[in-house]
Write a protein that holds these residues in place. Structure first.
Motif, PDB file in Angstrom:
ATOM      1  N   HIS A 169       0.829  -1.215   0.000  1.00 51.75           N
ATOM      2  CA  HIS A 169       0.000   0.000   0.000  1.00 51.75           C
ATOM      3  C   HIS A 169       0.861   1.262   0.000  1.00 51.75           C
ATOM      4  O   HIS A 169       0.616   2.187   0.782  1.00 51.75           O
ATOM      5  CB  HIS A 169      -0.926  -0.006   1.217  1.00 51.75           C
ATOM      6  N   VAL A 216      -1.158   4.572  -0.630  1.00 53.53           N
ATOM      7  CA  VAL A 216      -2.010   4.967   0.491  1.00 53.53           C
ATOM      8  C   VAL A 216      -1.187   5.654   1.572  1.00 53.53           C
ATOM      9  O   VAL A 216      -1.539   6.749   2.048  1.00 53.53           O
ATOM     10  CB  VAL A 216      -2.730   3.737   1.080  1.00 53.53           C
ATOM     11  N   TRP A 246      -9.164   4.766   2.189  1.00 51.49           N
ATOM     12  CA  TRP A 246      -8.598   3.997   1.085  1.00 51.49           C
ATOM     13  C   TRP A 246      -7.932   2.724   1.605  1.00 51.49           C
ATOM     14  O   TRP A 246      -8.126   1.632   1.063  1.00 51.49           O
ATOM     15  CB  TRP A 246      -7.602   4.890   0.359  1.00 51.49           C
ATOM     16  N   ASP A 258      -9.004  -1.213   0.929  1.00 53.13           N
ATOM     17  CA  ASP A 258      -8.090  -2.249   0.430  1.00 53.13           C
ATOM     18  C   ASP A 258      -8.106  -3.487   1.319  1.00 53.13           C
ATOM     19  O   ASP A 258      -8.017  -4.619   0.839  1.00 53.13           O
ATOM     20  CB  ASP A 258      -6.666  -1.698   0.348  1.00 53.13           C
ATOM     21  N   ALA A 278     -13.527   1.670  -2.479  1.00 52.06           N
ATOM     22  CA  ALA A 278     -12.724   2.762  -1.916  1.00 52.06           C
ATOM     23  C   ALA A 278     -13.491   4.077  -1.831  1.00 52.06           C
ATOM     24  O   ALA A 278     -13.360   4.802  -0.826  1.00 52.06           O
ATOM     25  CB  ALA A 278     -11.442   2.922  -2.722  1.00 52.06           C
ATOM     26  N   GLY A 308     -13.761   6.135   1.592  1.00 53.39           N
ATOM     27  CA  GLY A 308     -13.194   7.482   1.643  1.00 53.39           C
ATOM     28  C   GLY A 308     -14.217   8.514   2.056  1.00 53.39           C
ATOM     29  O   GLY A 308     -13.981   9.325   2.965  1.00 53.39           O
TER      30      GLY A 308
END
Length: 278
Positions: free
Chosen positions: A80, A83, A124, A128, A134, A138
């Motif tokens: 990630h 992110v 986000w 995942d 997402a 968010g």
């Protein structure tokens, strides 16, 4: 010992969301709550004394992650990058803007953008991990932090600014209350759905309770509502378990350190709130 460290990581992470969440929410709302410069100064002044202290919970949680969960840390960072880049960038911009905004209104945009990047970044990452969309995560985290920030300002600010903040928070409660059940239903990777459902129901009850309550009671409800998505994500994604932990010998060495550091974190947080209790 393994259970102790899992609880510790979860508690520190939940504490960070419960406390820093109202910092980001205040930043997201302060241009709506404050209609002129004196009002905006008071809005930020209500949040500023707590901002750096609230970030200590994240620092402590990251320390636990690196020390006690090296495999999990490796999996998260390697999978990630984008992110965490967004989150760290947002944290730096937000923290700098909080400190410098008093010198220039030009820091308003970085302040809001930093808070937005942090909120969307955590959403986000949760998306995942859980397999839910997402955009839903968010938008949900942004709205949840905004409710928390508005509830905090309604409690701490007198006059029309506080009333305006409370009205904004109440208007966002129902969208937030719909967010968590939707996430649970859409989490395709859920391994403990019963725990996720219980957590989702608790979040909805707390949000609706904050709409009916006022003052510190409403703030306590939104703080818990911001904290509970942490165990919901843990349950849905099953990201924290014994296989991701360090060897028992390492945990044995780290445990005395944690028993010293955690009370210091709690003491620091209590002192910050006590000094600014008025």
């Amino acid at each position: 010992m393994e259970a102790l460290w899992i609880v510790l990581l979860g508690s520190l992470t939940a504490g960070y969301f419960a406390l820093a969440g109202f910092d980001y929410g205040t930043a997201l709302l302060f241009r709506f709550v404050g209609r002129d410069e004196p009002e905006r100064t008071r809005v930020l002044g209500a949040m500023t004394p707590f901002a750096l202290g609230n970030e200590v919970w994240l620092v402590a949680a990251v320390g636990v992650l690196f020390g006690a969960f090296p495999r999990l840390e490796g999996e998260l960072l390697s999978g990630h990058h984008g992110v965490f880049t967004a989150i760290v960038t947002g944290l730096v911009v937000f923290t700098a803007s909080v400190q410098l905004r008093g010198n220039s209104r030009a820091w308003d945009v970085p302040l809001i953008a930093g808070a937005l990047a942090v909120a969307v970044g955590w959403g986000w990452l949760a998306a995942d991990l859980t397999g839910a969309p997402a955009p839903l995560w968010g938008a949900g985290v942004v709205a949840l932090f905004a409710v928390h920030g508005g509830t905090f300002l309604a409690w701490r600010l007198p006059g029309r600014s506080g009333e305006r903040a409370g009205a904004l928070a109440r208007s966002l409660v129902l969208p937030c209350a719909a967010f968590v059940p939707a996430v649970v239903l859409l989490s395709g990777s859920a391994r403990h759905p019963e725990l996720a459902v219980v957590g989702a129901v608790a979040v909805v009850v707390l949000l609706l309770g904050s709409r009916l309550a006022s003052g510190r009671t409403a703030f306590a409800c939104t703080a818990l509502a911001c904290a509970l998505p942490v165990p919901v994500v843990f349950a849905a994604a099953d990201v924290v378990h014994v296989e991701t932990m360090a060897h028992t010998a390492t945990l044995t060495v780290l445990t005395p350190v944690a028993l010293v550091v955690l009370p210091l974190v709690l003491l620091f947080q209590w002192a910050t709130w006590w000094m600014h209790r008025a």
